[in-house]
Scaffold this motif. Structure first.
Motif, PDB file in Angstrom:
ATOM      1  N   GLY A 118     -41.005  31.456  31.055  1.00 17.99           N
ATOM      2  CA  GLY A 118     -41.703  30.229  31.431  1.00 17.99           C
ATOM      3  C   GLY A 118     -40.809  29.013  31.297  1.00 17.99           C
ATOM      4  N   THR A 119     -41.379  27.849  31.575  1.00 15.37           N
ATOM      5  CA  THR A 119     -40.685  26.570  31.425  1.00 15.37           C
ATOM      6  C   THR A 119     -41.379  25.805  30.315  1.00 15.37           C
ATOM      7  OG1 THR A 119     -40.078  26.547  33.763  1.00 15.37           O
ATOM      8  CG2 THR A 119     -39.998  24.440  32.600  1.00 15.37           C
ATOM      9  N   TYR A 120     -40.589  25.324  29.364  1.00 16.44           N
ATOM     10  CA  TYR A 120     -41.133  24.673  28.173  1.00 16.44           C
ATOM     11  C   TYR A 120     -40.530  23.278  28.034  1.00 16.44           C
ATOM     12  CZ  TYR A 120     -42.439  29.487  27.338  1.00 16.44           C
ATOM     13  OH  TYR A 120     -42.958  30.745  27.478  1.00 16.44           O
ATOM     14  N   HIS A 121     -41.374  22.336  27.609  1.00 18.04           N
ATOM     15  CA  HIS A 121     -40.961  20.944  27.471  1.00 18.04           C
ATOM     16  C   HIS A 121     -41.090  20.517  26.014  1.00 18.04           C
ATOM     17  CE1 HIS A 121     -42.338  21.521  31.621  1.00 18.04           C
ATOM     18  NE2 HIS A 121     -41.292  20.773  31.915  1.00 18.04           N
ATOM     19  N   PHE A 122     -40.095  19.767  25.565  1.00 16.24           N
ATOM     20  CA  PHE A 122     -40.060  19.288  24.186  1.00 16.24           C
ATOM     21  C   PHE A 122     -39.754  17.801  24.194  1.00 16.24           C
ATOM     22  CE2 PHE A 122     -38.819  23.666  24.447  1.00 16.24           C
ATOM     23  CZ  PHE A 122     -39.615  24.261  23.478  1.00 16.24           C
ATOM     24  N   ILE A 123     -40.416  17.059  23.323  1.00 18.26           N
ATOM     25  CA  ILE A 123     -40.133  15.640  23.155  1.00 18.26           C
ATOM     26  C   ILE A 123     -39.963  15.359  21.666  1.00 18.26           C
ATOM     27  CG2 ILE A 123     -41.381  14.936  25.231  1.00 18.26           C
ATOM     28  CD1 ILE A 123     -43.612  13.906  23.324  1.00 18.26           C
ATOM     29  N   VAL A 124     -39.365  14.224  21.376  1.00 24.39           N
ATOM     30  CA  VAL A 124     -39.298  13.736  20.010  1.00 24.39           C
ATOM     31  C   VAL A 124     -40.422  12.720  19.856  1.00 24.39           C
ATOM     32  CG1 VAL A 124     -37.915  12.485  18.323  1.00 24.39           C
ATOM     33  CG2 VAL A 124     -36.831  14.180  19.813  1.00 24.39           C
TER      34      VAL A 124
END
Length: 137
Positions: A118-124
């Motif tokens: 899958g495609t995963y998104h991460f933010i701070v």
């Protein structure tokens, strides 16, 4: 020269050991060592291969920089997030809720193994411009 080799060796040993576990383990704080040289050795090691997949490093740097900000992995690969912020913490947020918000302290990596395609998104947290996208094939 011996000191540089020792620092490089210690960094590589830690990199290998941190990729073998999913827990947060801290590196002993040796105030007399040259941290930038050890970190630079870790950065030059983009990927290492383990039994289950490759290990990758994502750095949360100063001034809102995430390196790399995009990463393609294979199923079973592991990512270790490292904070370069010496004072305070970054809070890593998985937008897909892969894990609870993770507080990252300086020199204490957080490691996660991607077992689903899958495609995963991460933010701070509180720094939305500081983000990364990871694609797992």
């Amino acid at each position: 020269m011996k000191r540089n080799s020792l620092i490089l060796l210690m960094g590589l040993i830690f990199l290998f050991a941190s990729g073998c576990t999913e827990s947060n383990e801290s590196v002993p704080d040796d105030s007399n060592s040259s941290v930038p040289e050890a970190e630079s050795a870790l950065q030059s090691e983009n990927n290492t291969t383990s039994k289950l997949g490759e290990d990758h490093i994502v750095r949360l740097e100063k001034y809102g920089v995430v390196r790399p900000s995009e990463l393609e992995l294979s199923k079973g690969d592991t990512v270790s997030w490292w904070s370069d912020k010496r004072q305070g913490n970054y809070v890593l947020v998985s937008e897909e809720k892969l894990f609870p918000d993770e507080k990252l302290s300086y020199r204490v990596p957080f490691t996660y193994t991607f077992n689903e395609i899958g495609t995963y998104h991460f933010i701070v947290k509180d720094l939305p411009g500081m983000n990364a996208t990871i694609r797992v094939n």
